[in-house]
Design an enzyme around this catalytic site. Structure first.
Site, PDB file in Angstrom:
ATOM      1  N   TYR A 152       0.771  -1.233   0.085  1.00 52.82           N
ATOM      2  CA  TYR A 152       0.020  -0.055   0.187  1.00 52.82           C
ATOM      3  C   TYR A 152       0.826   1.387  -0.092  1.00 52.82           C
ATOM      4  O   TYR A 152       0.711   2.134  -0.872  1.00 52.82           O
ATOM      5  CB  TYR A 152      -0.743  -0.016   1.111  1.00 52.82           C
ATOM      6  CG  TYR A 152      -1.990   0.929   1.246  1.00 52.82           C
ATOM      7  CD1 TYR A 152      -3.217   0.896   0.658  1.00 52.82           C
ATOM      8  CD2 TYR A 152      -1.728   1.971   2.053  1.00 52.82           C
ATOM      9  CE1 TYR A 152      -4.101   1.953   0.841  1.00 52.82           C
ATOM     10  CE2 TYR A 152      -2.809   3.061   2.148  1.00 52.82           C
ATOM     11  CZ  TYR A 152      -3.848   2.852   1.555  1.00 52.82           C
ATOM     12  OH  TYR A 152      -4.705   4.232   1.679  1.00 52.82           O
TER      13      TYR A 152
ATOM     14  N   LYS B  13       0.900   3.966  -2.853  1.00 50.56           N
ATOM     15  CA  LYS B  13       0.536   5.219  -2.922  1.00 50.56           C
ATOM     16  C   LYS B  13       1.618   6.325  -3.186  1.00 50.56           C
ATOM     17  O   LYS B  13       1.468   7.466  -3.334  1.00 50.56           O
ATOM     18  CB  LYS B  13      -0.270   5.280  -1.522  1.00 50.56           C
ATOM     19  CG  LYS B  13      -1.418   4.913  -1.387  1.00 50.56           C
ATOM     20  CD  LYS B  13      -2.589   5.456  -2.118  1.00 50.56           C
ATOM     21  CE  LYS B  13      -3.879   4.424  -1.700  1.00 50.56           C
ATOM     22  NZ  LYS B  13      -5.018   4.837  -2.422  1.00 50.56           N
TER      23      LYS B  13
HETATM   24  P1  NAP Z   1     -13.829   2.120   1.055  1.00 47.38           P
HETATM   25  O1  NAP Z   1     -14.861   2.674   1.876  1.00 47.38           O
HETATM   26  O2  NAP Z   1     -13.566   0.737   1.297  1.00 47.38           O
HETATM   27  O3  NAP Z   1     -13.820   2.647  -0.538  1.00 47.38           O
HETATM   28  C1  NAP Z   1     -12.955   1.789  -1.392  1.00 47.38           C
HETATM   29  C2  NAP Z   1     -13.736   1.762  -2.555  1.00 47.38           C
HETATM   30  O4  NAP Z   1     -12.883   1.274  -3.804  1.00 47.38           O
HETATM   31  C3  NAP Z   1     -14.999   1.155  -2.800  1.00 47.38           C
HETATM   32  O5  NAP Z   1     -15.993   2.076  -3.318  1.00 47.38           O
HETATM   33  C4  NAP Z   1     -14.740  -0.119  -3.647  1.00 47.38           C
HETATM   34  O6  NAP Z   1     -15.973  -0.517  -4.150  1.00 47.38           O
HETATM   35  C5  NAP Z   1     -13.572   0.437  -4.597  1.00 47.38           C
HETATM   36  N1  NAP Z   1     -12.668  -0.547  -4.987  1.00 47.38           N
HETATM   37  C6  NAP Z   1     -12.120  -1.473  -4.451  1.00 47.38           C
HETATM   38  N2  NAP Z   1     -11.531  -2.512  -5.403  1.00 47.38           N
HETATM   39  C7  NAP Z   1     -11.767  -1.957  -6.750  1.00 47.38           C
HETATM   40  C8  NAP Z   1     -11.890  -2.809  -7.737  1.00 47.38           C
HETATM   41  N3  NAP Z   1     -11.102  -3.622  -7.943  1.00 47.38           N
HETATM   42  N4  NAP Z   1     -12.513  -2.082  -8.651  1.00 47.38           N
HETATM   43  C9  NAP Z   1     -13.295  -0.913  -8.520  1.00 47.38           C
HETATM   44  N5  NAP Z   1     -13.383  -0.559  -7.467  1.00 47.38           N
HETATM   45  C10 NAP Z   1     -12.838  -0.891  -6.351  1.00 47.38           C
HETATM   46  O7  NAP Z   1     -12.375   3.057   1.664  1.00 47.38           O
HETATM   47  P2  NAP Z   1     -12.163   4.457   1.524  1.00 47.38           P
HETATM   48  O8  NAP Z   1     -11.598   5.048   2.894  1.00 47.38           O
HETATM   49  O9  NAP Z   1     -13.247   5.352   1.187  1.00 47.38           O
HETATM   50  O10 NAP Z   1     -10.915   4.466   0.541  1.00 47.38           O
HETATM   51  C11 NAP Z   1     -10.979   5.591  -0.562  1.00 47.38           C
HETATM   52  C12 NAP Z   1      -9.456   6.048  -0.946  1.00 47.38           C
HETATM   53  O11 NAP Z   1      -8.991   6.730   0.205  1.00 47.38           O
HETATM   54  C13 NAP Z   1      -8.609   4.739  -1.045  1.00 47.38           C
HETATM   55  O12 NAP Z   1      -7.905   4.792  -2.056  1.00 47.38           O
HETATM   56  C14 NAP Z   1      -8.019   4.609   0.203  1.00 47.38           C
HETATM   57  O13 NAP Z   1      -6.540   4.104  -0.046  1.00 47.38           O
HETATM   58  C15 NAP Z   1      -7.751   5.959   0.355  1.00 47.38           C
HETATM   59  N6  NAP Z   1      -7.365   6.330   1.854  1.00 47.38           N
HETATM   60  C16 NAP Z   1      -8.303   6.169   2.737  1.00 47.38           C
HETATM   61  C17 NAP Z   1      -7.949   6.406   4.191  1.00 47.38           C
HETATM   62  C18 NAP Z   1      -8.934   6.030   5.340  1.00 47.38           C
HETATM   63  O14 NAP Z   1      -8.568   6.195   6.477  1.00 47.38           O
HETATM   64  N7  NAP Z   1     -10.023   5.887   5.070  1.00 47.38           N
HETATM   65  C19 NAP Z   1      -6.728   6.920   4.463  1.00 47.38           C
HETATM   66  C20 NAP Z   1      -5.666   7.126   3.503  1.00 47.38           C
HETATM   67  C21 NAP Z   1      -6.249   6.797   2.259  1.00 47.38           C
HETATM   68  P3  NAP Z   1     -16.291  -2.072  -4.492  1.00 47.38           P
HETATM   69  O15 NAP Z   1     -15.845  -2.741  -3.464  1.00 47.38           O
HETATM   70  O16 NAP Z   1     -17.894  -1.873  -5.018  1.00 47.38           O
HETATM   71  O17 NAP Z   1     -15.489  -2.336  -6.076  1.00 47.38           O
END
Ligand code: NAP
Length: 252
Positions: free
Chosen positions: A154, A158
């Site tokens: 990851y 990133k």
């Molecule tokens: P989340 O609710 O788990 O959302 C992840 C999204 O990615 C879901 O809509 C999922 O949809 C989609 N996804 C995953 N694999 C996929 C694939 N193979 N094809 C198409 N869609 C896919 O998590 P989130 O926290 O909102 O994450 C959003 C972004 O923010 C990510 O890039 C994550 O790394 C980043 N981020 C999050 C945090 C945090 O603390 N939450 C911190 C730093 C960065 P489906 O399962 O329906 O495909």
């Protein structure tokens, strides 16, 4: 005047979390939003929510870990709307904080496929159309994990996104196409529910936690969407190749 009035915006990973909130904020700001992910029912609910609030939305069901899924996404949006003004590469999966010594080839490839290669594929496909119109704003969702503060795969993906963001920005600087990144800090979503965290590495989260301030509040998905909106709209028209950390100062 709404900040994204008349724009066609694609938000990946919009079936939950940061992407879902971003899609709803974009729609409130006047964009027609195409939400993309694998879970069709969840996407349908997001589209219904947006339409119930008076906005416009559509969906593409795609697995962005594959080249075919990425190209299909861009092809379907172009066929239906003729252009992409804003692309938010938000879809991502965690690596359960596995350090290098406990990362299998399978986990490495799985995480890199979605978190880095998928973004490259989407950018490449969308840029062909943005280039023809000399207009576009791409926002890549990186992470504070880019500083090594997650697992090996990851963090690497990133950090790679930051280089990709800068590379696109450099290629298109002054040509109407911008590319920026946001680096979210801890934000409650499905990515880090207690159930998800239970599957994390037992040692590595404690080690990385020493490198940032966990006493500050977590950011919200609305905080993340606000930064993404800023890069999407013309208020940031002089900014490209930039990274905005959204973490309440946890990694200062
Ligand atoms: P989340 O609710 O788990 O959302 C992840 C999204 O990615 C879901 O809509 C999922 O949809 C989609 N996804 C995953 N694999 C996929 C694939 N193979 N094809 C198409 N869609 C896919 O998590 P989130 O926290 O909102 O994450 C959003 C972004 O923010 C990510 O890039 C994550 O790394 C980043 N981020 C999050 C945090 C945090 O603390 N939450 C911190 C730093 C960065 P489906 O399962 O329906 O495909």
């Amino acid at each position: 005047m709404k900040r994204l009035e008349g724009k066609i915006a694609v938000v990946t990973g919009a079936s939950s979390g940061i992407g879902e909130t971003t899609a709803k904020v974009f729609a409130r700001e006047g964009a027609t939003v195409v939400v993309v992910a694998r879970r069709e029912e969840r996407l349908r609910k997001v589209v219904a929510d947006i339409e119930a609030a008076g906005g416009a939305a559509d969906l593409v069901v795609a697995d962005l870990a594959t080249l075919a899924g990425c190209e299909k996404t861009v092809d379907e949006v172009i066929a239906k709307f003729g252009r992409i003004d804003v692309l938010v590469n938000n879809a991502g999966i965690p690596d359960r904080h596995m350090p290098t010594t406990r990362t299998s080839d399978e986990l490495w490839n799985e995480v890199i496929a979605v978190d880095l290669t998928g973004v490259f594929h989407l950018c490449r496909a969308a840029l062909k159309h943005m280039e023809a119109r000399s207009y576009g704003s791409i926002i890549n969702i990186s992470s504070i994990g880019a500083r090594g503060l997650a697992g090996a795969a990851y963090s690497s993906a990133k950090a790679g996104l930051i280089a990709l963001t800068r590379n696109i920005a450099i290629q298109f600087a002054g040509k109407g196409i911008r590319c920026n990144a946001t680096l979210p800090g801890p934000t409650p979503t499905e990515l880090n529910t207690p159930e998800a965290l239970a599957g994390f590495d037992k040692e590595m989260p404690g080690i990385t936690a020493r490198h940032f301030d966990l006493s500050v509040p977590e950011a919200t998905t609305e905080d993340q969407a606000a930064a993404i909106l800023f890069f999407a709209c013309d208020e940031s028209k002089a900014m490209t190749g930039q990274c905005l950390t959204v973490d309440n100062g946890a990694t200062l």
